[in-house]
Design a protein around this motif. Structure first.
Motif, PDB file in Angstrom:
ATOM      1  N   HIS A  39       0.839  -1.195   0.000  1.00  8.82           N
ATOM      2  CA  HIS A  39       0.000   0.000   0.000  1.00  8.82           C
ATOM      3  C   HIS A  39       0.880   1.252   0.000  1.00  8.82           C
ATOM      4  O   HIS A  39       0.684   2.174  -0.815  1.00  8.82           O
ATOM      5  CB  HIS A  39      -0.903  -0.044   1.242  1.00  8.82           C
ATOM      6  N   GLN A  40       1.841   1.297   0.906  1.00  8.77           N
ATOM      7  CA  GLN A  40       2.727   2.456   1.020  1.00  8.77           C
ATOM      8  C   GLN A  40       3.433   2.753  -0.298  1.00  8.77           C
ATOM      9  O   GLN A  40       3.423   3.891  -0.801  1.00  8.77           O
ATOM     10  CB  GLN A  40       3.769   2.207   2.111  1.00  8.77           C
ATOM     11  N   LEU A  41       4.054   1.739  -0.868  1.00  8.79           N
ATOM     12  CA  LEU A  41       4.896   1.981  -2.041  1.00  8.79           C
ATOM     13  C   LEU A  41       4.079   2.131  -3.315  1.00  8.79           C
ATOM     14  O   LEU A  41       4.560   2.706  -4.300  1.00  8.79           O
ATOM     15  CB  LEU A  41       5.958   0.896  -2.150  1.00  8.79           C
ATOM     16  N   ALA A  42       2.833   1.691  -3.303  1.00  6.78           N
ATOM     17  CA  ALA A  42       1.941   2.035  -4.414  1.00  6.78           C
ATOM     18  C   ALA A  42       1.658   3.533  -4.415  1.00  6.78           C
ATOM     19  O   ALA A  42       1.625   4.179  -5.481  1.00  6.78           O
ATOM     20  CB  ALA A  42       0.643   1.246  -4.310  1.00  6.78           C
ATOM     21  N   LEU A  43       1.472   4.114  -3.233  1.00  3.28           N
ATOM     22  CA  LEU A  43       1.301   5.570  -3.133  1.00  3.28           C
ATOM     23  C   LEU A  43       2.543   6.295  -3.649  1.00  3.28           C
ATOM     24  O   LEU A  43       2.445   7.276  -4.400  1.00  3.28           O
ATOM     25  CB  LEU A  43       1.025   5.965  -1.684  1.00  3.28           C
ATOM     26  N   VAL A  44       3.710   5.820  -3.241  1.00  3.39           N
ATOM     27  CA  VAL A  44       4.966   6.418  -3.697  1.00  3.39           C
ATOM     28  C   VAL A  44       5.084   6.308  -5.216  1.00  3.39           C
ATOM     29  O   VAL A  44       5.458   7.275  -5.911  1.00  3.39           O
ATOM     30  CB  VAL A  44       6.160   5.743  -3.006  1.00  3.39           C
ATOM     31  N   HIS A  45       4.769   5.132  -5.746  1.00  6.30           N
ATOM     32  CA  HIS A  45       4.849   4.885  -7.186  1.00  6.30           C
ATOM     33  C   HIS A  45       4.001   5.892  -7.960  1.00  6.30           C
ATOM     34  O   HIS A  45       4.423   6.385  -9.021  1.00  6.30           O
ATOM     35  CB  HIS A  45       4.374   3.456  -7.452  1.00  6.30           C
TER      36      HIS A  45
END
Length: 563
Positions: free
Chosen positions: A112-118
């Protein structure tokens, strides 16, 4: 009538990225996917809407160093750009660090976190750099630091209130050496009830952060990396004055120009040991696991943004009676780039998933062994991919791609740092091979490749399966034959890139089969076929130590020394 070319227009970064939506739908339970999808949709529209517009408007702005106030006092304040100020607010509000520690999705929270970053990073002007270091600092403090430091810093590093949120720097690099931190010259001296740091940090990213983790050698400790300790440093005192830190200058860099990177003099900076007074390099390992995973995801996000722009342009641009997308050669070029992106994406997010399992305490011994190999492989593989892919994207625009106000040169310059940050390709290749030498690691890596390939049943995926099996076998044979000497070191990059691309292809084949099974079309299988044809086995590119010495040195003297 005059002709004017329309600029490419981007749709939502979420709705226009089927791979991201597919991967999260596959990796997350249905209720978890339903819970996070609205926020991802909101962030995706923001990234290619208002935030992108601000980035374009703010294109020429750069951070500035103010060393003195009007009355002659040394203040060393760094002002950042409008995009960075907005990115700081967005990062806190959407929990770009917090999500990993709130752990609403348990071990899956990193996805979830790194999808936001992506979604956000390509429009944030490398604000992911301080966020990644803040994430890494929070992880290291939670793992290693005394309760007093955890209570002071971690709630600020993971805050969702922009007024309370902190970011962290990571101060390792000195004039005496980059990756070779054993030559660190910064000294920590005990002064009454505090430690004080004295020395120069030659390259400090995100120097506007409120705190940093720094390597220094406590006075009297032995030379070498074992004598270093990891210290917690706040950049300012309670009254707002610098904490014994002088900013000598901001670096004039090829890219990441919105990111304030500075040379610092530490002149008695008050600091606290994070985890004892030795083995600081080992203590910083949790930070690097986090920042290298962010690096891989950011590399994929830049590939994704570049290809989105290239596709949008190819649909608009007409030449010789048709759009570029209708031209077979142009379409074939974009297809090859998309295959690289999809493979790199799945590799980066597999590393993220393993990191999430480790965070949650759910990683098995095999998972941990795989993580120690997969993170450096994901970082080095995607780091090489992003420079090649974004360079091709710039070329796909012709002369327009070379013009600054299109934003494309910035994307390429910023991509170029990703194979360098957090360990160069060669440094990480050697690290991956050391990780593979640990007990159980080769078996864990091979099992991961075979697990991913096990479900790839479709006949169209058979070439991908065979390419992975062949490359895995050859790499194992090379590792066994070379041992640990000079020839093994010379082969390290080729072996590491072969293993990284092999795992990426295996994960792509696994994803392609899932897409076929769930009726999601033939794009992913086509990407797997294309990536397999591009080649994953790079082991034949070398030519031995004598050849390397002859060509690297540009003459006979070095080669003679190898005979």
């Amino acid at each position: 009538m005059a002709f004017y070319q329309d600029p490419p227009r981007l749709g939502s970064a979420w709705t226009d990225d089927p791979l991201l939506r597919e991967h999260l739908a596959r990796a997350l339970p249905p209720d978890a996917f339903a819970a996070v999808a609205p926020e991802l949709e909101e962030v995706g529209a923001l990234a290619t809407g208002p935030l992108l517009a601000l980035q374009e408007e703010d294109r020429e702005a750069e951070p500035a160093l103010v060393q003195w106030d009007a009355w002659g006092r040394r203040v060393d304040r760094i002002t950042v750009t409008a995009v960075w100020r907005e990115a700081a607010r967005l990062a806190a509000r959407h929990g770009l660090v917090a999500v990993a520690y709130e752990r609403r999705l348990g071990a899956l929270s990193r996805l979830h976190q790194l999808a936001l970053v992506h979604l956000l990073e390509p429009s944030m002007d490398t604000y992911s750099c301080p966020l990644a270091m803040s994430d890494g600092a929070a992880r290291a403090l939670l793992d290693l630091a005394p309760p007093s430091l955890v209570e002071r810093a971690v709630p600020r590093l993971t805050a969702r209130d922009p007024a309370r949120a902190w970011t962290s720097g990571q101060w390792m690099t000195e004039r005496s050496g980059g990756s070779d931190v054993s030559r660190t010259e910064t000294v920590a001296r005990r002064d009454a009830d505090a430690w004080r740091l004295h020395g120069t940090k030659w390259f400090t990213s995100a120097t506007s952060a409120e705190m940093a983790l720094a390597l220094a050698r406590p006075e009297g400790n032995p030379d070498g990396s074992r004598g270093l300790a990891l210290f917690y440093v706040e950049t300012r005192r309670e009254d707002g004055t610098p904490n014994g830190i002088r900013v000598n200058r901001l670096k004039d860099k090829l890219g990441t120009r919105k990111l304030p990177t500075a040379e610092l003099t530490l002149d008695g900076a008050r600091a606290e040991p994070v985890a004892g007074l030795r083995d600081g390099v080992r203590a910083i390992a949790p930070v690097l696991n986090v920042t290298r995973t962010w690096n891989a995801v950011v590399a994929v996000s830049y590939m994704t943004r570049g290809l989105a722009l290239a596709r949008a342009y190819a649909r608009l641009r007409t030449a010789f009676g048709a759009t570029l997308l209708e031209k077979p050669l142009h379409a074939d070029t974009l297809a090859g780039l998309e295959a690289e992106r999809e493979a790199g994406f799945l590799l980066a997010f597999r590393a993220a998933a393993l990191l999430g399992r480790a965070d949650a305490g759910e990683a098995s011994a095999a998972d941990l062994a795989l993580l120690r190999v997969a993170i450096p492989l994901a970082k080095l593989t995607t780091g090489k991919q992003v420079v090649a892919v974004v360079s091709e994207v710039v070329e796909a625009f012709g002369g327009a791609g070379y013009v600054e106000d299109t934003g494309l040169p910035r994307l390429l310059r910023d991509a170029q740092v990703l194979p360098i940050w957090e360990g160069t390709t060669n440094v990480l290749a050697l690290e991956a091979l050391r990780a593979l030498a640990a007990e159980g690691a080769p078996e864990a890596f091979a099992a991961e490749v075979r697990r991913a390939l096990g479900g790839a049943r479709a006949p169209a995926l058979r070439p991908a399966v065979e390419a992975c099996e062949a490359a895995l076998g050859r790499a194992a044979a090379v590792l066994a034959a070379r041992g640990t000497g000079a020839e093994a070191e010379a082969d390290a990059r080729r072996v590491a890139l072969t293993l990284g691309r092999t795992l990426a292809l295996a994960l792509l084949a696994e994803h392609a089969q899932w897409c076929l099974d769930t009726g999601r079309g033939r794009r992913a299988p086509a990407a797997a076929q294309r990536f397999a044809r591009a080649g994953v086995d790079l082991l034949d590119a070398g030519g031995g130590l004598e050849e390397a010495a002859l060509l690297a040195g540009g003459g006979e003297a070095e080669a003679a020394g190898r005979r």
